[in-house]
Design a protein around this motif. Structure first.
Motif, PDB file in Angstrom:
ATOM      1  N   GLU A  21      38.772   4.245  34.873  1.00 22.95           N
ATOM      2  CA  GLU A  21      37.458   4.439  34.252  1.00 22.95           C
ATOM      3  C   GLU A  21      37.369   3.851  32.846  1.00 22.95           C
ATOM      4  O   GLU A  21      36.289   3.497  32.393  1.00 22.95           O
ATOM      5  CB  GLU A  21      37.112   5.928  34.194  1.00 22.95           C
ATOM      6  N   ASP A  90      41.402  18.519  34.975  1.00 25.84           N
ATOM      7  CA  ASP A  90      40.026  18.106  34.701  1.00 25.84           C
ATOM      8  C   ASP A  90      39.792  16.666  35.149  1.00 25.84           C
ATOM      9  O   ASP A  90      38.719  16.329  35.658  1.00 25.84           O
ATOM     10  CB  ASP A  90      39.710  18.239  33.209  1.00 25.84           C
ATOM     11  N   LYS A  93      39.518  16.520  38.914  1.00 22.17           N
ATOM     12  CA  LYS A  93      38.215  17.005  39.382  1.00 22.17           C
ATOM     13  C   LYS A  93      37.132  15.952  39.226  1.00 22.17           C
ATOM     14  O   LYS A  93      36.298  15.773  40.104  1.00 22.17           O
ATOM     15  CB  LYS A  93      37.803  18.265  38.615  1.00 22.17           C
ATOM     16  N   ASP A  94      37.098  15.265  38.061  1.00 24.20           N
ATOM     17  CA  ASP A  94      36.032  14.289  37.808  1.00 24.20           C
ATOM     18  C   ASP A  94      36.435  13.319  36.695  1.00 24.20           C
ATOM     19  O   ASP A  94      36.071  13.492  35.531  1.00 24.20           O
ATOM     20  CB  ASP A  94      34.740  15.014  37.421  1.00 24.20           C
ATOM     21  N   LYS A  96      35.492  10.321  36.112  1.00 22.72           N
ATOM     22  CA  LYS A  96      34.355   9.597  35.524  1.00 22.72           C
ATOM     23  C   LYS A  96      33.704  10.411  34.407  1.00 22.72           C
ATOM     24  O   LYS A  96      33.382   9.884  33.344  1.00 22.72           O
ATOM     25  CB  LYS A  96      33.335   9.256  36.610  1.00 22.72           C
ATOM     26  N   ASP A  97      33.541  11.703  34.630  1.00 26.20           N
ATOM     27  CA  ASP A  97      32.944  12.580  33.621  1.00 26.20           C
ATOM     28  C   ASP A  97      33.856  12.692  32.389  1.00 26.20           C
ATOM     29  O   ASP A  97      33.384  12.646  31.260  1.00 26.20           O
ATOM     30  CB  ASP A  97      32.682  13.968  34.212  1.00 26.20           C
ATOM     31  N   VAL A  98      35.158  12.809  32.615  1.00 22.56           N
ATOM     32  CA  VAL A  98      36.106  12.881  31.495  1.00 22.56           C
ATOM     33  C   VAL A  98      36.060  11.588  30.695  1.00 22.56           C
ATOM     34  O   VAL A  98      36.011  11.607  29.462  1.00 22.56           O
ATOM     35  CB  VAL A  98      37.538  13.178  31.998  1.00 22.56           C
ATOM     36  N   GLN A 100      33.621   9.506  30.423  1.00 20.21           N
ATOM     37  CA  GLN A 100      32.347   9.460  29.699  1.00 20.21           C
ATOM     38  C   GLN A 100      32.413  10.304  28.433  1.00 20.21           C
ATOM     39  O   GLN A 100      31.948   9.903  27.370  1.00 20.21           O
ATOM     40  CB  GLN A 100      31.194   9.915  30.589  1.00 20.21           C
ATOM     41  N   SER A 101      33.018  11.481  28.534  1.00 20.46           N
ATOM     42  CA  SER A 101      33.165  12.345  27.358  1.00 20.46           C
ATOM     43  C   SER A 101      34.036  11.678  26.296  1.00 20.46           C
ATOM     44  O   SER A 101      33.742  11.749  25.100  1.00 20.46           O
ATOM     45  CB  SER A 101      33.797  13.682  27.754  1.00 20.46           C
TER      46      SER A 101
END
Length: 128
Positions: A21, A90, A93-94, A96-98, A100-101
């Motif tokens: 990512e 974490d 689990k996701d 892409k979300d990590v 992005q953060s």
């Protein structure tokens, strides 16, 4: 650093997922993996904003590891690095979300004004 090269070849699943990512400026900033800094190797780094990303699995909660991690973070912090620790679960689990953060945090660390590429134009030479 030889150890950093070895760690790049032996990345864990959470590291691989997050790297997928972050690499290639997908997040808008350049990230490096298994980045040597002082006597340590950080999982990821955004050198431009002096941000280190550490992925913590369950081993980071055992034995003397928490104390070693705190000491390492203190030493790197004293040298101007900001360290962010992320739980491996974490990322699983996701990722892409990590990512992005992380990108939002890194972007927030950029200076508001970037230096000019040279002196300002002289009177009458302003760009249209």
């Amino acid at each position: 650093m030889r150890r950093a090269r070895e760690l790049r070849r032996e990345m864990t699943l959470p590291e691989l997922l997050l790297w997928r990512e972050l690499h290639g400026k997908k997040a808008g900033l350049k990230f490096r993996r298994q980045f040597p800094v002082l006597d340590y190797v950080a999982d990821f780094a955004c050198v431009e904003v002096r941000l280190l990303i550490e992925i913590d699995g369950i081993a980071h909660d055992m034995g003397d590891r928490p104390g070693r991690d705190q000491r390492r973070d203190r030493i790197l912090g004293e040298k101007g690095w900001r360290i962010v620790r992320i739980m491996a679960g974490d990322i699983l689990k996701d990722a892409k979300d990590v990512a992005q953060s992380i990108a939002v945090l890194a972007e927030s660390q950029r200076p508001l004004h970037h230096p000019a590429d040279g002196p300002p134009p002289r009177a009458g030479e302003e760009r249209p």
